[in-house]
Write an enzyme that holds these catalytic residues in place. Structure first.
Site, PDB file in Angstrom:
ATOM      1  N   TYR A 137     112.648  79.700  50.631  1.00  0.00           N
ATOM      2  CA  TYR A 137     112.550  81.030  51.237  1.00  0.00           C
ATOM      3  C   TYR A 137     112.975  82.046  50.179  1.00  0.00           C
ATOM      4  O   TYR A 137     114.162  82.336  50.003  1.00  0.00           O
ATOM      5  CB  TYR A 137     113.433  81.089  52.473  1.00  0.00           C
ATOM      6  CG  TYR A 137     113.397  82.402  53.243  1.00  0.00           C
ATOM      7  CD1 TYR A 137     112.447  83.378  52.974  1.00  0.00           C
ATOM      8  CD2 TYR A 137     114.314  82.645  54.248  1.00  0.00           C
ATOM      9  CE1 TYR A 137     112.411  84.566  53.675  1.00  0.00           C
ATOM     10  CE2 TYR A 137     114.292  83.840  54.966  1.00  0.00           C
ATOM     11  CZ  TYR A 137     113.338  84.787  54.670  1.00  0.00           C
ATOM     12  OH  TYR A 137     113.311  85.965  55.367  1.00  0.00           O
ATOM     13  N   LYS A 164     108.009  80.360  50.922  1.00  0.00           N
ATOM     14  CA  LYS A 164     107.853  81.506  51.811  1.00  0.00           C
ATOM     15  C   LYS A 164     108.190  82.728  50.966  1.00  0.00           C
ATOM     16  O   LYS A 164     109.353  82.993  50.655  1.00  0.00           O
ATOM     17  CB  LYS A 164     108.786  81.379  53.018  1.00  0.00           C
ATOM     18  CG  LYS A 164     108.821  82.607  53.921  1.00  0.00           C
ATOM     19  CD  LYS A 164     109.833  82.380  55.043  1.00  0.00           C
ATOM     20  CE  LYS A 164     110.100  83.662  55.819  1.00  0.00           C
ATOM     21  NZ  LYS A 164     111.097  83.449  56.900  1.00  0.00           N
TER      22      LYS A 164
END
Length: 302
Positions: A137, A164
């Site tokens: 992330y 992400k």
């Protein structure tokens, strides 16, 4: 991995009561609502879910309840937001025997930024000691990983299956798509989902999907169908929603949008404040512009 999650994957809000405790029975209604909107999966314990505020027992219970509520209908991604390799491994081990498709792990981000070698080692140890697929992330401003470093980590640590990608720089997103074409690249650029999808994003994991899941799925479907007129219209409506919820209390604003659409009222965990009166008015206005599913009317704030 058992599944390769793609498409619209909203991160659930953690249903805290006003006293700050989690009401686990409210997870299933949210999961059902997101799946009814057409979501292709869901994430739990991430930043929209205030994962940074959960202790280990709460984290385990949240992921278990989300997996149970999903019931195999869609993949579940477990977020990990911690500041040490040791703690990330411990949380991964708590959920590795559950039906979790992948871990979503932030880089270490408290004040100090590890160098590139330490960052590679961080994700290598998590992979080695949990045996689970990992999605990086990439969101922390002072610990933001370059496309070159992200590609290196994914190359050297095969269990790191994707990224992400957050922040508003679509140049970095486009570079990453080109440098790692065989990996899963998800957009968390909430304001720019439409161009992210046209650049080839494999899906999205972002708060805007949770605040407005029906329109978010419709945008994904429109791009896939090549209907760019419809996609641009949805982009403008979702951008208005994003401008209404983006703030330091983003999770609180996201859950307020959910409440307007019929989910039970829940609260952010202190010290995060609830959505202010001005924020609530803007969110109502944005939802009125989008239009609620099933003909349900949301009145704009006066």
């Amino acid at each position: 991995m058992k599944t390769r999650p793609t498409g619209v994957i909203p991160p659930i809000t953690t249903p805290f009561r006003k006293d700050g405790e989690i009401d686990l029975k409210l997870i299933a209604p949210q999961v059902d609502w997101l799946l009814a909107a057409g979501a292709h999966g869901m994430a739990a314990g991430g930043s929209t879910g205030e994962g940074h505020a959960l202790d280990h027992e709460e984290y385990r219970d949240l992921i278990a309840a989300t997996v149970e509520a999903a019931g195999g209908r869609a993949p579940v991604i477990a977020g990990i937001i911690v500041d040490s390799t040791r703690d990330a491994i411990r949380r991964g081990r708590l959920v590795r025997d559950m039906d979790v498709a992948a871990l979503q792990v932030t880089p270490v981000h408290y004040l100090f930024k590890p160098d590139d070698e330490a960052m590679v080692g961080h994700f290598r140890r998590i992979a080695d000691e949990t045996g689970m697929p990992i999605i990086i992330y990439n969101v922390v401003p002072w610990s933001y990983l370059s496309p070159t470093l992200l590609t290196r980590i994914m190359t050297e640590v095969p269990l790191v299956i994707g990224v992400k990608q957050s922040a508003g720089d679509l140049k970095l997103f486009a570079d990453l798509m080109m440098m790692a074409p065989d990996r899963l690249i998800y957009s968390a650029v909430d304001a720019l989902m439409y161009p992210s999808y046209t650049l080839g994003a494999h899906g999205s994991i972002a708060a805007i999907l949770t605040a407005a899941p029906h329109a978010s799925v419709a945008l994904w479907d429109a791009v896939k169908a090549g209907d760019h007129g419809k996609a641009l219209d949805l982009h403008k409506k979702l951008l208005t929603m994003w401008n209404a919820i983006i703030a330091d209390n983003l999770p609180a604003c996201t859950r307020y949008a959910q409440t307007l659409q019929g989910l039970p009222q829940t609260f952010p965990r202190a010290p995060m404040p609830e959505a202010s009166s001005a924020q609530q008015a803007a969110i109502r206005q944005a939802l009125a512009g989008i239009g609620a599913p099933g003909g349900r009317r949301i009145a704009a704030a006066e």
